[in-house]
Write a protein that holds these residues in place. Structure first.
Motif, PDB file in Angstrom:
ATOM      1  N   ARG A   1      -1.271 -16.493 -20.416  1.00 49.42           N
ATOM      2  CA  ARG A   1      -1.355 -17.912 -20.098  1.00 49.42           C
ATOM      3  C   ARG A   1      -1.995 -18.667 -21.259  1.00 49.42           C
ATOM      4  NH1 ARG A   1       1.703 -16.304 -16.926  1.00 49.42           N
ATOM      5  NH2 ARG A   1       1.804 -16.650 -14.664  1.00 49.42           N
ATOM      6  N   LEU A   2      -1.703 -19.970 -21.329  1.00 51.03           N
ATOM      7  CA  LEU A   2      -2.217 -20.821 -22.392  1.00 51.03           C
ATOM      8  C   LEU A   2      -3.473 -21.557 -21.926  1.00 51.03           C
ATOM      9  CD1 LEU A   2       1.195 -22.403 -23.492  1.00 51.03           C
ATOM     10  CD2 LEU A   2      -0.099 -20.661 -24.746  1.00 51.03           C
ATOM     11  N   THR A   3      -4.561 -21.430 -22.672  1.00 51.94           N
ATOM     12  CA  THR A   3      -5.709 -22.307 -22.456  1.00 51.94           C
ATOM     13  C   THR A   3      -5.364 -23.676 -23.026  1.00 51.94           C
ATOM     14  OG1 THR A   3      -6.687 -21.538 -24.528  1.00 51.94           O
ATOM     15  CG2 THR A   3      -7.389 -20.429 -22.508  1.00 51.94           C
ATOM     16  N   LEU A   4      -5.966 -24.738 -22.480  1.00 54.12           N
ATOM     17  CA  LEU A   4      -5.512 -26.058 -22.901  1.00 54.12           C
ATOM     18  C   LEU A   4      -6.628 -27.102 -22.838  1.00 54.12           C
ATOM     19  CD1 LEU A   4      -5.130 -28.013 -20.146  1.00 54.12           C
ATOM     20  CD2 LEU A   4      -3.169 -26.524 -19.813  1.00 54.12           C
ATOM     21  N   LEU A   5      -6.349 -28.220 -23.508  1.00 52.43           N
ATOM     22  CA  LEU A   5      -7.145 -29.445 -23.414  1.00 52.43           C
ATOM     23  C   LEU A   5      -6.237 -30.539 -22.901  1.00 52.43           C
ATOM     24  CD1 LEU A   5      -9.749 -31.096 -24.002  1.00 52.43           C
ATOM     25  CD2 LEU A   5      -8.782 -31.551 -26.287  1.00 52.43           C
ATOM     26  N   ASN A   6      -6.627 -31.196 -21.815  1.00 52.61           N
ATOM     27  CA  ASN A   6      -5.863 -32.278 -21.202  1.00 52.61           C
ATOM     28  C   ASN A   6      -6.549 -33.606 -21.532  1.00 52.61           C
ATOM     29  OD1 ASN A   6      -4.072 -33.669 -19.586  1.00 52.61           O
ATOM     30  ND2 ASN A   6      -4.890 -32.942 -17.645  1.00 52.61           N
ATOM     31  N   ASN A   7      -5.763 -34.655 -21.693  1.00 51.20           N
ATOM     32  CA  ASN A   7      -6.341 -35.947 -22.076  1.00 51.20           C
ATOM     33  C   ASN A   7      -6.686 -36.844 -20.903  1.00 51.20           C
ATOM     34  OD1 ASN A   7      -3.436 -36.520 -21.548  1.00 51.20           O
ATOM     35  ND2 ASN A   7      -3.981 -38.580 -22.205  1.00 51.20           N
ATOM     36  N   TRP A   8      -6.364 -36.449 -19.664  1.00 53.54           N
ATOM     37  CA  TRP A   8      -6.413 -37.401 -18.551  1.00 53.54           C
ATOM     38  C   TRP A   8      -7.784 -38.038 -18.390  1.00 53.54           C
ATOM     39  CZ3 TRP A   8      -3.794 -40.704 -16.114  1.00 53.54           C
ATOM     40  CH2 TRP A   8      -4.191 -41.206 -14.877  1.00 53.54           C
ATOM     41  N   GLU A   9      -8.823 -37.245 -18.254  1.00 54.79           N
ATOM     42  CA  GLU A   9     -10.137 -37.836 -18.008  1.00 54.79           C
ATOM     43  C   GLU A   9     -10.780 -38.365 -19.281  1.00 54.79           C
ATOM     44  OE1 GLU A   9     -12.709 -35.794 -15.322  1.00 54.79           O
ATOM     45  OE2 GLU A   9     -11.080 -35.226 -13.988  1.00 54.79           O
ATOM     46  N   SER A  10     -10.128 -38.116 -20.428  1.00 55.61           N
ATOM     47  CA  SER A  10     -10.602 -38.703 -21.682  1.00 55.61           C
ATOM     48  C   SER A  10     -10.072 -40.118 -21.878  1.00 55.61           C
ATOM     49  CB  SER A  10     -10.146 -37.850 -22.877  1.00 55.61           C
ATOM     50  OG  SER A  10     -10.620 -36.545 -22.785  1.00 55.61           O
ATOM     51  N   THR A  11      -8.810 -40.327 -21.519  1.00 55.71           N
ATOM     52  CA  THR A  11      -8.164 -41.606 -21.846  1.00 55.71           C
ATOM     53  C   THR A  11      -7.560 -42.314 -20.642  1.00 55.71           C
ATOM     54  OG1 THR A  11      -5.981 -40.613 -22.227  1.00 55.71           O
ATOM     55  CG2 THR A  11      -7.522 -40.633 -24.082  1.00 55.71           C
ATOM     56  N   TYR A  12      -7.251 -41.587 -19.582  1.00 59.89           N
ATOM     57  CA  TYR A  12      -6.423 -42.105 -18.496  1.00 59.89           C
ATOM     58  C   TYR A  12      -5.146 -42.694 -19.097  1.00 59.89           C
ATOM     59  CZ  TYR A  12     -10.412 -40.993 -15.625  1.00 59.89           C
ATOM     60  OH  TYR A  12     -11.426 -40.309 -15.014  1.00 59.89           O
ATOM     61  N   PHE A  13      -4.802 -43.942 -18.773  1.00 63.19           N
ATOM     62  CA  PHE A  13      -3.554 -44.523 -19.287  1.00 63.19           C
ATOM     63  C   PHE A  13      -3.726 -45.190 -20.653  1.00 63.19           C
ATOM     64  CE2 PHE A  13      -3.059 -44.559 -14.640  1.00 63.19           C
ATOM     65  CZ  PHE A  13      -1.812 -43.960 -14.487  1.00 63.19           C
ATOM     66  N   ASP A  14      -4.944 -45.271 -21.143  1.00 63.92           N
ATOM     67  CA  ASP A  14      -5.254 -46.036 -22.349  1.00 63.92           C
ATOM     68  C   ASP A  14      -5.277 -45.129 -23.578  1.00 63.92           C
ATOM     69  OD1 ASP A  14      -6.064 -47.928 -24.166  1.00 63.92           O
ATOM     70  OD2 ASP A  14      -8.173 -47.913 -23.535  1.00 63.92           O
ATOM     71  N   PHE A  15      -4.150 -45.026 -24.250  1.00 68.44           N
ATOM     72  CA  PHE A  15      -4.101 -44.211 -25.461  1.00 68.44           C
ATOM     73  C   PHE A  15      -3.003 -44.729 -26.390  1.00 68.44           C
ATOM     74  CE2 PHE A  15      -1.581 -41.997 -22.175  1.00 68.44           C
ATOM     75  CZ  PHE A  15      -0.333 -41.929 -22.789  1.00 68.44           C
ATOM     76  N   ASN A  16      -3.046 -44.261 -27.630  1.00 71.17           N
ATOM     77  CA  ASN A  16      -2.015 -44.540 -28.633  1.00 71.17           C
ATOM     78  C   ASN A  16      -1.913 -43.312 -29.532  1.00 71.17           C
ATOM     79  OD1 ASN A  16      -4.196 -44.679 -30.457  1.00 71.17           O
ATOM     80  ND2 ASN A  16      -4.363 -46.906 -30.180  1.00 71.17           N
TER      81      ASN A  16
END
Length: 732
Positions: free
Chosen positions: A326-341
């Motif tokens: 399995r792949l370990t990962l970093l998710n952006n959801w709680e870092s950016t929610y919908f606000d990213f570029n």
């Protein structure tokens, strides 16, 4: 594959099923059909008048000829007929809860299924399939009962295939997958309830005479209030290591119904299948209708053994790549929610590399142009890359990921649509809604009609287009956040077929995806644990247990899921939920498939160093966690400390997780915890791992025999100052 018909005799030391035909009889012309696994037997009986009954379910007998005596030893009959039919019908002699009820083409509602023949197919040395043909004597209506056994795992899958050749449609009013009859002095049911962020809350009760039903009527995200899993203990509640207990799990991702009826003769009649609520199924002549599989295991060695049976079976036969990595990962959801570029995401890709995990996962908010996905109120269904956020498309992110030597994954929710979307404007007939009633929303969205082949093509296209345009895409998180309100399909001619056809349509899409992309990791997410079942996990590598990632809560949620699903399938993320230190949060997430959903740039140097070291520790012990045997040492619902361990199959290495779940005064471990699953004749070195930088372990590295560790144990020294402790156990 070798087939043997009902007049043959199947032999062999390791064959899961054998058939005694014209060999063992309770009286003239009775046929006994034992279905055996390594430790257990389910025994069926064909009576002289061709009724198929179930006469035994329990430990395997040493002399196969003695199965013939079982039918007359238990009380299966009563003043109104028999209670132990193997697939109970409605409308004739049976007045108990039926497994199948139909309305024939002429309007008649009676059905009585008689035995015709049976065959056994040996699939391999471990797996065998028994198929029993039943037919009504008046109507051209037939059912095939299927029992697929996994000999070494002590697991059985059961389902039915229904077919008719009447002049017009037959309506299936109830169409269960399995009908079991179990005999004991008493029965204890453990089942689960919940809601969003409150998944897998257990309740245990004694089953009294009458009917207990576990069910869902939610359509999609069907497990939100109650999952299709349960356990039944016989004679007394089973403990972790003692007692006779059966686990059941319906492999279906929609409305389900599980009936548990203690009949007047004190038998437990268990019927499991698709929920027939608002779902009479119109079946055309000549068309085979296969019900979903009901999987179960039985053991007399307690809940832990039953878990290991199911977990081993799931890794070997059901979950995609269950014996892989399995792949370990970093998710952006709680870092950016919908606000990213692009710049923000490029920074997060660098953080992925810095952290040492394998993959960066881009969550919700990357799509929609006319109706940009800047919140959950718009854009869902419009799967074009948002040009304002990602002017260089997804390809920019896959290139950045490659430059940082990590993989890239993406979130989708292809079964759903926002009313504020181009898809809704163009195809309102694709949406599940009552045409003359106000729309009812959950999370500002509606469900697409997957019974419609055009919608199936669209949903497949969402996934396929992502892979075609981005060949380096390495992971997909598949979400499903809404239940079905106002159930109505513009496509279906018979609206009562909709709930069932919706799920069958989903499976058709997933079949196509897996045919083209057989190995790509897919996470099964559904607003948390709203869709966790082996019907869906046939297509997915992992599931999301809950949106609740508060680590104390997650210990309890992950603990209960572990009774039915292996650790390799449980996606556990480190987030900022809760007040516990980063070590505690990471240690909890390591009890499964590890991921992170935090802002790496906000970590203090020691915290970052710990996380980097924890990723390395996790990879050192991933084989034990993913593919090892799981042993629960101390239940969090009964103790201050939860303790669980994973032992590799060779019993050479183990990892033990210990978590403080009670913050009262002096709560912790005050005596040794006995380990399990080791070789008593080997010696092992124990040591603490995942120690936070700048702190010292209170565990002295030492060597003990397996016998000592399983008889006396070790004290992991858990306290308010050492709230989570990981112990490595390695053979010398």
């Amino acid at each position: 594959m070798n087939k043997i018909n009902s007049k043959g005799l199947l032999t062999g030391a390791i064959i899961a099923l054998y058939v005694l035909c014209n060999v063992s009889f309770t009286k003239a012309q009775d046929v006994i059909i034992p279905i055996e696994t390594k430790e257990n037997a389910l025994v069926l009986q064909v009576t002289p008048d061709k009724l198929l009954n179930m006469v035994y379910f329990g430990s395997k007998l040493s002399d196969k000829n003695e199965y013939a005596a079982l039918a007359k030893l238990y009380q299966f009959g009563g003043t109104i007929g028999t209670y132990n039919n193997a697939y109970t019908t409605a409308g004739t002699r049976n007045l108990m809860e039926p497994a199948i009820a139909v309305t024939h083409a002429d309007g008649n509602k009676s059905l009585e299924l008689k035995y015709v023949n049976h065959t056994v197919t040996k699939i391999n040395d471990d797996v065998s399939l028994l198929s029993i043909s039943l037919k009504d004597s008046v109507y051209d209506f037939e059912v095939t009962l299927n029992y697929q056994t996994y000999y070494n795992e002590d697991v059985t899958e059961q389902w039915s295939v229904i077919k008719h050749h009447e002049k017009k449609d037959v309506v299936l009013n109830k169409y269960a997958s399995a009908n079991l009859c179990i005999h004991a002095n008493s029965y204890w049911l453990k089942h689960y309830h919940g809601d969003w962020a409150k998944e897998m809350r257990p309740e245990e009760e004694q089953l009294n005479h009458g009917l207990k039903t576990l069910d869902s009527k939610l359509g999609s995200r069907a497990d939100l209030f109650q999952p299709p899993v349960f356990m039944v203990s016989l004679n007394k509640p089973a403990t972790e290591d003692e007692g006779e207990v059966m686990y059941g799990n319906l492999e279906w991702s929609g409305n389900f119904r599980i009936d548990l009826e203690v009949d007047p003769a004190n038998n437990l009649r268990l019927i499991a299948g698709i929920n027939n609520f608002a779902a009479d199924y119109n079946l055309k002549a000549g068309v085979e209708f296969a019900t979903p599989k009901f999987v179960y295991t039985l053991t007399n060695k307690g809940k832990g053994e039953a878990s290991r049976n199911l977990q081993t079976w799931a890794r070997k036969y059901k979950i995609v790549d269950g014996n892989g990595s399995r792949l370990t990962l970093l998710n952006n959801w709680e870092s950016t929610y919908f606000d990213f570029n692009e710049d923000k995401l490029a920074g997060l890709l660098k953080d992925t590399k810095k952290l040492g995990v394998d993959l960066f996962l881009l969550d919700d908010g990357w799509f929609g142009n006319k109706y940009p996905r800047n919140g959950d109120h718009a854009g869902l269904g419009d799967w074009q890359t948002n040009k304002a956020k990602l002017p260089n498309d997804i390809a920019f992110l896959t290139k950045e990921a490659k430059a940082n030597d990590v993989k890239f994954g993406i979130w989708i929710e292809p079964e759903m649509v926002n009313p504020k979307s181009e898809l809704y404007e163009k195809h309102p007939d694709w949406v599940v809604k009552q045409p003359q009633r106000p729309e009812i929303y959950m999370r500002n969205q509606l469900v697409l009609d997957l019974s419609n082949p055009k919608v199936q093509d669209f949903v497949f296209g969402v996934v396929d287009n992502l892979f075609v345009k981005n060949p380096d895409l390495a992971y997909i998180k598949w979400d499903c956040n809404s239940i079905i309100f106002n159930a109505y399909s513009a496509y279906e001619k018979n609206q009562s077929n909709f709930y069932t056809d919706y799920v069958l349509g989903l499976y058709k899409v997933l079949d196509r995806i897996r045919a083209k992309y057989p190995k790509v990791p897919l996470m099964l997410c559904s607003g948390g644990g709203g869709r966790v079942d082996y019907g869906a996990l046939k297509y997915f590598t992992e599931y999301w247990p809950s949106d609740n990632t508060e680590p104390i809560e997650r210990i309890f949620i992950q603990w209960e899921y572990s009774y039915f699903y292996p650790a390799i399938a449980s996606s556990n993320h480190v987030t900022d939920w809760g007040k516990q230190p980063i070590k505690f949060r990471v240690d909890v997430a390591m009890m499964g498939k590890l991921g992170f959903d935090i802002v790496i740039g906000k970590l203090k140097p020691a915290e970052l160093a710990f996380c980097q070291g924890a990723v390395n520790t996790y990879k050192q012990f991933s084989e034990e966690i993913w593919h090892g045997d799981q042993y629960r040492l101390q239940d969090p619902r009964e103790n201050d400390v939860a303790s669980i361990m994973y032992v590799d199959p060779a019993k050479t290495t183990a990892i033990m997780f210990n978590y403080l779940v009670n913050n009262r005064y002096q709560a912790g471990t005050h005596e040794p915890l006995r380990l399990k699953g080791l070789n008593p004749d080997k010696t092992y070195t124990i040591s603490e791992v995942n120690v936070f930088p700048g702190t010292r372990s209170t565990i002295t590295e030492a060597t003990y025999t397996g016998k000592f560790l399983m008889t006396i144990g070790i004290n992991p020294d858990v306290s308010e100052h050492r709230a989570s402790v990981l112990i490595a156990v390695k053979e010398n």
